[in-house]
Design a protein around this motif. Structure first.
Motif, short mmCIF file in Angstrom:
data_model
loop_
_atom_site.label_atom_id
_atom_site.label_comp_id
_atom_site.label_asym_id
_atom_site.label_seq_id
_atom_site.Cartn_x
_atom_site.Cartn_y
_atom_site.Cartn_z
N ASP A 148 0.86 -1.18 0.00
CA ASP A 148 0.00 0.00 0.00
C ASP A 148 0.90 1.23 0.00
OD1 ASP A 148 -1.69 2.13 0.55
OD2 ASP A 148 -2.74 1.12 2.19
N ALA A 149 0.90 1.97 -1.10
CA ALA A 149 1.77 3.14 -1.23
C ALA A 149 1.45 4.21 -0.19
CB ALA A 149 1.65 3.73 -2.63
N ALA B 289 -6.36 -5.32 1.05
CA ALA B 289 -6.24 -3.95 1.53
C ALA B 289 -6.58 -3.94 3.01
CB ALA B 289 -7.19 -3.03 0.76
N LEU B 290 -6.22 -2.86 3.66
CA LEU B 290 -6.62 -2.66 5.04
C LEU B 290 -7.84 -1.75 5.05
CD1 LEU B 290 -3.12 -2.25 6.69
CD2 LEU B 290 -4.57 -4.29 6.61
N ALA B 291 -8.82 -2.12 5.83
CA ALA B 291 -10.06 -1.35 5.94
C ALA B 291 -10.50 -1.35 7.40
CB ALA B 291 -11.15 -1.96 5.07
N ARG C 22 -3.22 2.59 -5.28
CA ARG C 22 -2.36 2.63 -4.09
C ARG C 22 -1.28 1.55 -4.12
NH1 ARG C 22 -6.57 3.65 0.88
NH2 ARG C 22 -4.85 2.75 2.07
N TRP C 23 -1.19 0.79 -5.17
CA TRP C 23 -0.29 -0.35 -5.27
C TRP C 23 1.18 0.08 -5.29
CZ3 TRP C 23 0.22 -5.34 -4.71
CH2 TRP C 23 1.30 -5.98 -5.30
N LEU D 169 -9.48 1.84 2.96
CA LEU D 169 -9.72 1.91 1.52
C LEU D 169 -11.06 2.55 1.21
CD1 LEU D 169 -8.58 1.04 -1.28
CD2 LEU D 169 -9.89 -1.07 -1.01
N HIS D 170 -12.02 2.44 2.12
CA HIS D 170 -13.37 2.95 1.89
C HIS D 170 -13.55 4.38 2.39
CE1 HIS D 170 -14.92 -1.19 1.13
NE2 HIS D 170 -13.99 -1.51 1.99
#
Length: 140
Positions: free
Chosen positions: A16-17, A83-85, A121-122, A31-32
């Motif tokens: 995650d950049a 992703a982290l959410a 965001r990769w 992410l949301h």
């Protein structure tokens, strides 16, 4: 928490950049909803941090989702699909788009938009991690 889940959470942070590691903590945004999230350097989540499969695992192998799953290598635990959410957003997605399935146009659109956000965001994992099965998104 299971070691395998901690490895997947670290994989999501490493790729995650927007995630940064400082003083033994990864910090990024949901992410949301863009809420600040934290993860210990060993992969243990802090507070409401959860692991998000952007394309739901149940969608893999379904013809209606083929165009999306091909973008992440047809593997649910591929780093591009993680992703982290925050737990609230992750649970809401599970009750909504995830549950409706890829045949539902609105659900497909929501997941496609989230995948675009994740791919924007990769960042590739560090070179030292590229040989590690846990950080490549594949099991040994």
């Amino acid at each position: 928490m299971r070691p395998a889940l901690r490895r997947l959470m670290l994989l999501a942070a490493h790729t995650d950049a927007q995630a940064a590691l400082a003083d033994g903590l990864w910090t990024t945004r949901c992410l949301h909803c863009r809420r600040t999230l934290r993860l210990r350097a060993d992969g243990e989540p802090i507070g409401a941090t959860s692991l998000e499969h952007v394309i739901p695992r149940a969608w893999f192998g379904r013809r209606a989702a083929a165009a999306l799953t091909a973008r992440v290598g047809d593997v649910p635990d591929d780093a591009r699909n993680l992703a982290l959410a925050c737990a609230r957003c992750n649970q809401d997605k599970g009750k909504g788009p995830d549950a409706r399935g890829p045949s539902d146009a609105r659900a497909f659109a929501v997941v496609a938009t989230l995948l675009e956000a994740r791919l924007a965001r990769w960042r590739p994992p560090p070179a030292c991690d590229r040989g590690d099965a846990a950080l490549s998104g594949r099991d040994g």
